[in-house]
Design a protein around this motif. Structure first.
Motif, PDB file in Angstrom:
ATOM      1  N   ASP A  82      37.298  33.060  38.164  1.00  0.00           N
ATOM      2  CA  ASP A  82      36.941  34.434  38.476  1.00  0.00           C
ATOM      3  C   ASP A  82      36.932  35.202  37.156  1.00  0.00           C
ATOM      4  O   ASP A  82      37.894  35.142  36.398  1.00  0.00           O
ATOM      5  N   CYS A 103      36.978  38.730  35.657  1.00  0.00           N
ATOM      6  CA  CYS A 103      37.196  40.145  35.922  1.00  0.00           C
ATOM      7  C   CYS A 103      38.316  40.636  35.015  1.00  0.00           C
ATOM      8  O   CYS A 103      39.039  39.831  34.430  1.00  0.00           O
ATOM      9  N   CYS A 153      40.515  43.271  36.136  1.00  0.00           N
ATOM     10  CA  CYS A 153      41.500  44.097  36.848  1.00  0.00           C
ATOM     11  C   CYS A 153      42.922  43.530  36.828  1.00  0.00           C
ATOM     12  O   CYS A 153      43.887  44.277  36.827  1.00  0.00           O
ATOM     13  N   SER A 177      33.296  39.004  39.125  1.00  0.00           N
ATOM     14  CA  SER A 177      33.609  39.728  40.363  1.00  0.00           C
ATOM     15  C   SER A 177      33.802  41.223  40.125  1.00  0.00           C
ATOM     16  O   SER A 177      34.240  41.951  41.006  1.00  0.00           O
ATOM     17  N   LYS A 182      29.482  42.679  46.657  1.00  0.00           N
ATOM     18  CA  LYS A 182      30.933  42.793  46.835  1.00  0.00           C
ATOM     19  C   LYS A 182      31.257  44.224  47.239  1.00  0.00           C
ATOM     20  O   LYS A 182      30.927  45.169  46.521  1.00  0.00           O
ATOM     21  N   TYR A 189      40.958  43.432  50.921  1.00  0.00           N
ATOM     22  CA  TYR A 189      41.506  42.822  49.701  1.00  0.00           C
ATOM     23  C   TYR A 189      43.005  43.108  49.528  1.00  0.00           C
ATOM     24  O   TYR A 189      43.585  42.699  48.520  1.00  0.00           O
ATOM     25  N   PHE A 241      45.459  40.295  48.513  1.00  0.00           N
ATOM     26  CA  PHE A 241      45.083  39.736  47.206  1.00  0.00           C
ATOM     27  C   PHE A 241      45.644  40.567  46.060  1.00  0.00           C
ATOM     28  O   PHE A 241      46.080  40.035  45.043  1.00  0.00           O
ATOM     29  N   ARG A 242      45.604  41.878  46.225  1.00  0.00           N
ATOM     30  CA  ARG A 242      46.036  42.721  45.103  1.00  0.00           C
ATOM     31  C   ARG A 242      47.531  42.568  44.852  1.00  0.00           C
ATOM     32  O   ARG A 242      47.991  42.705  43.718  1.00  0.00           O
ATOM     33  N   ARG A 288      38.108  51.608  43.865  1.00  0.00           N
ATOM     34  CA  ARG A 288      37.011  50.870  43.225  1.00  0.00           C
ATOM     35  C   ARG A 288      35.637  51.298  43.751  1.00  0.00           C
ATOM     36  O   ARG A 288      34.655  50.594  43.576  1.00  0.00           O
ATOM     37  N   GLN A 319      32.325  48.990  43.363  1.00  0.00           N
ATOM     38  CA  GLN A 319      32.089  48.085  44.490  1.00  0.00           C
ATOM     39  C   GLN A 319      31.247  48.808  45.544  1.00  0.00           C
ATOM     40  O   GLN A 319      31.222  50.032  45.597  1.00  0.00           O
ATOM     41  N   LYS A 350      30.874  39.250  49.899  1.00  0.00           N
ATOM     42  CA  LYS A 350      32.319  39.374  50.007  1.00  0.00           C
ATOM     43  C   LYS A 350      32.709  40.765  50.490  1.00  0.00           C
ATOM     44  O   LYS A 350      32.216  41.734  49.914  1.00  0.00           O
ATOM     45  N   VAL A 404      38.115  36.560  52.693  1.00  0.00           N
ATOM     46  CA  VAL A 404      39.115  37.129  51.777  1.00  0.00           C
ATOM     47  C   VAL A 404      40.540  37.189  52.345  1.00  0.00           C
ATOM     48  O   VAL A 404      40.772  36.902  53.522  1.00  0.00           O
ATOM     49  N   SER A 405      41.435  37.622  51.485  1.00  0.00           N
ATOM     50  CA  SER A 405      42.865  37.599  51.792  1.00  0.00           C
ATOM     51  C   SER A 405      43.219  38.334  53.087  1.00  0.00           C
ATOM     52  O   SER A 405      44.031  37.851  53.875  1.00  0.00           O
ATOM     53  N   TYR A 443      41.271  30.652  51.887  1.00  0.00           N
ATOM     54  CA  TYR A 443      42.667  30.228  51.748  1.00  0.00           C
ATOM     55  C   TYR A 443      43.021  29.182  52.807  1.00  0.00           C
ATOM     56  O   TYR A 443      44.105  28.624  52.788  1.00  0.00           O
TER      57      TYR A 443
HETATM   58  C1  PBG Z   1      38.964  40.911  41.420  1.00  0.00           C
HETATM   59  C2  PBG Z   1      38.890  40.281  42.756  1.00  0.00           C
HETATM   60  C3  PBG Z   1      39.362  40.767  44.007  1.00  0.00           C
HETATM   61  C4  PBG Z   1      39.183  39.720  44.925  1.00  0.00           C
HETATM   62  C5  PBG Z   1      38.575  38.670  44.249  1.00  0.00           C
HETATM   63  N1  PBG Z   1      38.379  39.048  42.916  1.00  0.00           N
HETATM   64  C6  PBG Z   1      40.041  42.025  44.367  1.00  0.00           C
HETATM   65  C7  PBG Z   1      39.400  43.323  44.183  1.00  0.00           C
HETATM   66  O1  PBG Z   1      38.211  43.453  43.923  1.00  0.00           O
HETATM   67  O2  PBG Z   1      40.164  44.290  44.286  1.00  0.00           O
HETATM   68  C8  PBG Z   1      39.596  39.749  46.372  1.00  0.00           C
HETATM   69  C9  PBG Z   1      39.865  38.414  47.009  1.00  0.00           C
HETATM   70  C10 PBG Z   1      40.635  38.449  48.279  1.00  0.00           C
HETATM   71  O3  PBG Z   1      40.972  39.521  48.840  1.00  0.00           O
HETATM   72  O4  PBG Z   1      40.952  37.357  48.773  1.00  0.00           O
HETATM   73  N2  PBG Z   1      38.027  41.845  41.094  1.00  0.00           N
END
Ligand code: PBG
Length: 327
Positions: free
Chosen positions: A118, A120, A122, A165, A195, A201, A204-205, A217, A221, A248, A273-274, A313
């Motif tokens: 990935d 990115c 962040c 991403s 995205k 998300y 994930f964060r 974001r 996004q 996504k 996603v998460s 996952y």
């Molecule tokens: C990073 C990123 C994120 C996810 C994947 N890459 C989080 C976001 O954009 O805040 C989310 C993946 C998930 O929720 O499983 N930019």
């Protein structure tokens, strides 16, 4: 041709006949397993809202990745948690950054596995945004060079595919150019093209320590209300040289997935996603849903809507079930 001449139930009578007319098949070949890597040794920190998923140090990660590959899962995607964060996310593009170390270790010990990273900022920035911040705003063009350097450092470490991403405009072109300039013209880009700025998300964060420290974001996004715009995003990324595109999240955006697949006919990935994972886990723990059936139905639906690849996952659980079914 109405009832009783046509009786759809004729083809539903037995599992064998259902199997014969089934339109969508979930295959282990479609699955991509995400991992979170941290500094240290023997670290296995379970993520609260993502049971069974851990922040892993490189030594532990290599073990889990081996088990994943042994299930026949063809690819993983890596997310890194840096030792320190700063305004520009320096560890994202450091030669010995955590993802770069992890890629080298995996490539040294697991063969025939596609390692996706990935790309990115962040997780690496002190403010938690995916780009450079000036006067409280996320700046697009100054971010592109940092993303390109990040992608290049991943590929130099051995990554097979890079997956940006961040959702900055023009980043696919910037990454393509950097890779080509350094002799990596054969390395594919999987662009997180559509995205959305999604509440899904959340877990994930926590896992990646990447929550924005101010604001949200939504200036980069996509707005969850938009689908036409997703097609434009995909068209732009393909024009810039993306080899595969991603939608996504997956489950709340199956319409977008179907339109992207129909319109472009390129390999399309969907990120289950998460938050989508956490919802099923939570309901299953309460005894409110049958986890296995729900998971397989969701993954099949994502395939049916048009995904060639699914980041999930649940990759390992699904792979185990698919193996059992194959006998
Ligand atoms: C990073 C990123 C994120 C996810 C994947 N890459 C989080 C976001 O954009 O805040 C989310 C993946 C998930 O929720 O499983 N930019």
């Amino acid at each position: 041709m109405h009832y009783p001449l046509f009786r759809p139930r004729r083809l539903r009578e037995t599992e064998t006949i259902r199997r014969m007319v089934r339109e969508t098949r979930l295959s282990v070949d479609a699955l991509i397993m995400p991992f979170f890597v941290v500094h240290g040794r023997s670290v296995r920190r379970e993520i609260d809202a993502m049971p069974g998923n851990f922040q892993l140090s490189v030594d532990e990660l290599v073990k889990e990745v081996k088990d994943t590959a042994a299930l026949g899962i063809p690819a993983i995607i890596l997310f890194g948690l840096p030792a320190t964060k700063d305004a520009v996310g320096s560890e994202a593009f450091a030669r010995d950054g955590i993802v770069q170390q992890a890629v080298r270790a995996i490539k040294d010990s697991v063969s025939d596995l596609v390692v996706i990273t990935d790309v990115c900022l962040c997780e690496y920035t002190s403010h938690g945004h995916c780009g450079v911040v000036e006067q409280g705003r996320i700046k697009n063009d100054p971010t592109l060079d940092l993303l390109a350097r990040t992608a290049l450092s991943h590929v130099e470490a051995g990554a097979d595919i890079v997956a940006p991403s961040d959702m900055m405009d023009g980043r696919v072109a910037a990454i393509r150019e950097a890779l080509d300039d350094h002799g990596f013209e054969e390395t594919p880009i999987l662009a997180y093209a559509a995205k959305y700025a999604s509440a899904f998300y959340g877990p994930f964060r926590e896992a990646a320590g990447s929550a924005p420290q101010f604001g949200d974001r939504r200036s980069y996004q996509m707005d969850p209300a938009n689908a036409d715009e997703a097609l434009r995003e995909v068209a732009l990324d393909l024009d810039e040289g993306a080899d595969m595109v991603m939608v996504k999240p997956a489950l709340a955006y199956l319409d977008v997935l179907a339109r992207v697949k129909a319109e472009f006919g390129v390999p399309v990935a969907a990120y289950n996603v998460s938050g989508e994972f956490a919802m099923v886990k939570a309901a299953a723990r309460l005894g409110w849903l049958d986890e296995e059936r729900t998971m397989m139905e969701i993954l099949t639906a994502i395939r049916r809507a048009g995904a060639d690849l699914i980041l999930t996952y649940y990759a390992r659980e699904a792979a185990r079930i698919l193996r059992q079914q194959a006998g």
